[in-house]
Write an enzyme that holds these catalytic residues in place. Sequence first.
Site, PDB file in Angstrom:
ATOM      1  N   ASP A   1      -6.123  44.212 -59.813  1.00 30.19           N
ATOM      2  CA  ASP A   1      -6.733  43.234 -60.728  1.00 30.19           C
ATOM      3  C   ASP A   1      -8.168  43.589 -61.106  1.00 30.19           C
ATOM      4  O   ASP A   1      -8.736  42.979 -62.021  1.00 30.19           O
ATOM      5  CB  ASP A   1      -6.769  41.836 -60.072  1.00 30.19           C
ATOM      6  CG  ASP A   1      -5.398  41.192 -59.992  1.00 30.19           C
ATOM      7  OD1 ASP A   1      -4.480  41.635 -60.719  1.00 30.19           O
ATOM      8  OD2 ASP A   1      -5.247  40.238 -59.205  1.00 30.19           O
TER       9      ASP A   1
ATOM     10  N   VAL B   1     -10.623  31.174 -52.527  1.00 31.17           N
ATOM     11  CA  VAL B   1     -10.234  32.357 -51.751  1.00 31.17           C
ATOM     12  C   VAL B   1      -8.722  32.342 -51.514  1.00 31.17           C
ATOM     13  O   VAL B   1      -8.158  31.292 -51.185  1.00 31.17           O
ATOM     14  CB  VAL B   1     -10.996  32.391 -50.398  1.00 31.17           C
ATOM     15  CG1 VAL B   1     -10.543  33.575 -49.554  1.00 31.17           C
ATOM     16  CG2 VAL B   1     -12.495  32.462 -50.638  1.00 31.17           C
ATOM     17  N   ALA B   2      -8.085  33.496 -51.695  1.00 35.49           N
ATOM     18  CA  ALA B   2      -6.634  33.643 -51.530  1.00 35.49           C
ATOM     19  C   ALA B   2      -5.883  32.605 -52.360  1.00 35.49           C
ATOM     20  O   ALA B   2      -4.878  32.044 -51.933  1.00 35.49           O
ATOM     21  CB  ALA B   2      -6.223  33.563 -50.050  1.00 35.49           C
ATOM     22  N   GLY B   3      -6.391  32.337 -53.571  1.00 39.89           N
ATOM     23  CA  GLY B   3      -5.812  31.293 -54.424  1.00 39.89           C
ATOM     24  C   GLY B   3      -5.004  31.820 -55.587  1.00 39.89           C
ATOM     25  O   GLY B   3      -4.504  31.051 -56.398  1.00 39.89           O
TER      26      GLY B   3
ATOM     27  N   GLY C   1     -10.412  36.197 -56.840  1.00 40.59           N
ATOM     28  CA  GLY C   1     -11.839  36.112 -56.509  1.00 40.59           C
ATOM     29  C   GLY C   1     -12.357  37.380 -55.839  1.00 40.59           C
ATOM     30  O   GLY C   1     -13.451  37.854 -56.162  1.00 40.59           O
ATOM     31  N   GLY C   2     -11.586  37.925 -54.919  1.00 35.52           N
ATOM     32  CA  GLY C   2     -12.013  39.149 -54.230  1.00 35.52           C
ATOM     33  C   GLY C   2     -12.140  40.306 -55.217  1.00 35.52           C
ATOM     34  O   GLY C   2     -13.084  41.105 -55.149  1.00 35.52           O
ATOM     35  N   SER C   3     -11.208  40.377 -56.150  1.00 37.19           N
ATOM     36  CA  SER C   3     -11.254  41.439 -57.163  1.00 37.19           C
ATOM     37  C   SER C   3     -12.455  41.235 -58.087  1.00 37.19           C
ATOM     38  O   SER C   3     -13.092  42.208 -58.513  1.00 37.19           O
ATOM     39  CB  SER C   3      -9.964  41.441 -57.991  1.00 37.19           C
ATOM     40  OG  SER C   3      -8.848  41.589 -57.151  1.00 37.19           O
TER      41      SER C   3
ATOM     42  N   LYS D   1      -9.372  34.763 -62.908  1.00 39.04           N
ATOM     43  CA  LYS D   1      -8.338  34.923 -63.955  1.00 39.04           C
ATOM     44  C   LYS D   1      -7.160  33.999 -63.683  1.00 39.04           C
ATOM     45  O   LYS D   1      -6.944  33.544 -62.554  1.00 39.04           O
ATOM     46  CB  LYS D   1      -7.834  36.372 -64.032  1.00 39.04           C
ATOM     47  CG  LYS D   1      -7.252  36.958 -62.728  1.00 39.04           C
ATOM     48  CD  LYS D   1      -5.783  36.666 -62.472  1.00 39.04           C
ATOM     49  CE  LYS D   1      -5.297  37.211 -61.136  1.00 39.04           C
ATOM     50  NZ  LYS D   1      -4.047  36.655 -60.653  1.00 39.04           N
TER      51      LYS D   1
HETATM   52  P1  ATP Z   1      -5.010  38.752 -55.089  1.00 41.72           P
HETATM   53  O1  ATP Z   1      -6.036  39.444 -55.963  1.00 41.72           O
HETATM   54  O2  ATP Z   1      -4.472  39.615 -53.983  1.00 41.72           O
HETATM   55  O3  ATP Z   1      -3.993  37.978 -55.845  1.00 41.72           O
HETATM   56  P2  ATP Z   1      -6.128  36.221 -54.441  1.00 41.72           P
HETATM   57  O4  ATP Z   1      -6.651  35.998 -55.804  1.00 41.72           O
HETATM   58  O5  ATP Z   1      -4.975  35.395 -54.017  1.00 41.72           O
HETATM   59  O6  ATP Z   1      -5.828  37.731 -54.226  1.00 41.72           O
HETATM   60  P3  ATP Z   1      -8.657  36.645 -53.121  1.00 41.72           P
HETATM   61  O7  ATP Z   1      -9.621  35.535 -52.949  1.00 41.72           O
HETATM   62  O8  ATP Z   1      -8.991  37.704 -54.074  1.00 41.72           O
HETATM   63  O9  ATP Z   1      -7.244  35.991 -53.385  1.00 41.72           O
HETATM   64  O10 ATP Z   1      -8.481  37.277 -51.659  1.00 41.72           O
HETATM   65  C1  ATP Z   1      -7.335  37.853 -51.143  1.00 41.72           C
HETATM   66  C2  ATP Z   1      -7.684  38.365 -49.748  1.00 41.72           C
HETATM   67  O11 ATP Z   1      -8.603  39.446 -49.897  1.00 41.72           O
HETATM   68  C3  ATP Z   1      -8.407  37.342 -48.873  1.00 41.72           C
HETATM   69  O12 ATP Z   1      -7.502  36.638 -48.077  1.00 41.72           O
HETATM   70  C4  ATP Z   1      -9.342  38.180 -48.061  1.00 41.72           C
HETATM   71  O13 ATP Z   1      -8.803  38.481 -46.804  1.00 41.72           O
HETATM   72  C5  ATP Z   1      -9.502  39.484 -48.809  1.00 41.72           C
HETATM   73  N1  ATP Z   1     -10.873  39.723 -49.356  1.00 41.72           N
HETATM   74  C6  ATP Z   1     -11.530  40.883 -49.298  1.00 41.72           C
HETATM   75  N2  ATP Z   1     -12.728  40.798 -49.912  1.00 41.72           N
HETATM   76  C7  ATP Z   1     -12.850  39.563 -50.365  1.00 41.72           C
HETATM   77  C8  ATP Z   1     -13.869  38.878 -51.089  1.00 41.72           C
HETATM   78  N3  ATP Z   1     -15.014  39.474 -51.449  1.00 41.72           N
HETATM   79  N4  ATP Z   1     -13.643  37.595 -51.406  1.00 41.72           N
HETATM   80  C9  ATP Z   1     -12.478  37.002 -51.045  1.00 41.72           C
HETATM   81  N5  ATP Z   1     -11.509  37.591 -50.344  1.00 41.72           N
HETATM   82  C10 ATP Z   1     -11.672  38.872 -50.009  1.00 41.72           C
END
Ligand code: ATP
Length: 311
Positions: free
Chosen positions: A145, A104-106, A110-112, A18
Site C-alpha cells: 500500500d 491501527v490495524a484498521g 496507517g502503518g503504510s 485510504k
Molecule cells: P494493512 O496495510 O496491512 O492493511 P492496516 O491498515 O490494517 O494494515 P496498520 O495500522 O497499517 O493496519 O498496521 C498493521 C500492522 O502493522 C500493525 O498491527 C502493526 O503491528 C504494524 N505496524 C508497523 N509499523 C506501524 C506503524 N508505524 N503504525 C501502525 N502499525 C504499524
Amino acid sequence: MTDLRLARREVRVRAPGKVNLSLRVGPRDIDGYHRLGTVFQAVSVYEEVTARPAEAIRLTVSGPAADHVPLGEDNLALRAARLLAAHTGTDEGVHLRVTKAVPVAGGMAGGSADAAAALLACDAFWGTGLPREELAELAGSLGADVPFLLSGQTAVGTGRGDVLTPALSRGEYHWAFGIRADGLSTPRVFEEFDRATPDPPVPDLGSEVPLLQALRAGDPGAVGALLHNDLHDAAVELCPDLVETLAVAEDAGALGVVISGSGPTVAALGRSRQHALALAAAMTAAGVVDSVLTASGPVHGARVLAGSDGL
Ligand code: ATP
C-alpha cells in the site's frame, strides 16, 4: 553545520489513510502475495511524521492508538528511514516523531502512510532528493500500500496493489468511519479468505469499469452502490459484530457501506459532509463501534508541510 542550524532543522510531512472502494482478491502468486485488483481513494485522515536532528535513527509515536504500534525494528516508519539511508549511503541520524490519526490495524493503511511519510521526510531532511519514481520503488519494497500513499488521490492498483494507474475522479466523497479498538490482522484475514475461497479467479479489471465511470461522472450514489470488498466474508467471520455495524450505517441512509481493506473499519459513504456526520452519530448511538471519524476524499498523497532551513 552549526549547532544552531541543527537545532532549527525540522521537516514535517503528512500522509493520508485510504479506503478501498473496490477490492478484488485473486490467487496467491509465487511470491506468496495475493494478486489484487483494487480502486483506492486517499481520505483526509492524516498521519504526521516530523524529522528532527538526532545522533542515530530513532522513533517516537503519539496519538490515540499509539500503544498498539510496535516501536522496534519492524515499525514501518523506522524501516522506511533505514531503507532510504542504506539506499543513499547516508550515515546521518534522524528523530522521527509519528503522530497517528489513522486507526491501527484498521484496514486504512496507517502503518503504510507512516512509511510513505517517513520516506519523504527523511529524503527532505537528509537532502538526498530522490526523484519520485525512485521513492515509489523504495515504497513498493516496504509494503504493497505504500506507493499509493505517496501518490494519493484515486488509483487502480494491480499486482500486489502496488502497480498503480491514476484514475479520474470528480467531486468530493464524504465518509463516516466506524472504528473498533481491536484491529484485525491482515495476514489472518487473508488466511480466512484462502480457507473459504480455495480457487479465486484472477481479478478482472473489466469489473471496475462501472465504478471508474461513476467516479469520472462524480456520481456518489452510483459509487456507493458499487463499493465492493472480496474480504468482506473473511472479516465478518473473524469479527461477526461487523454485520450489525454495516446494518446501522445502511439503515441511516448511507449511499454505500463497505469494510475498509482487511477491516475491521467500516466505511459509510454519505450524501454530504452533514450526512457523513449523521452516519457517524448513528454508529455511535447504536453502540456498535468504539469510535468514529469523518473524512473526505480524494486527497493528495504524502506531502512536505514545513521544512525550516530551506531544505
Ligand atoms: P494493512 O496495510 O496491512 O492493511 P492496516 O491498515 O490494517 O494494515 P496498520 O495500522 O497499517 O493496519 O498496521 C498493521 C500492522 O502493522 C500493525 O498491527 C502493526 O503491528 C504494524 N505496524 C508497523 N509499523 C506501524 C506503524 N508505524 N503504525 C501502525 N502499525 C504499524
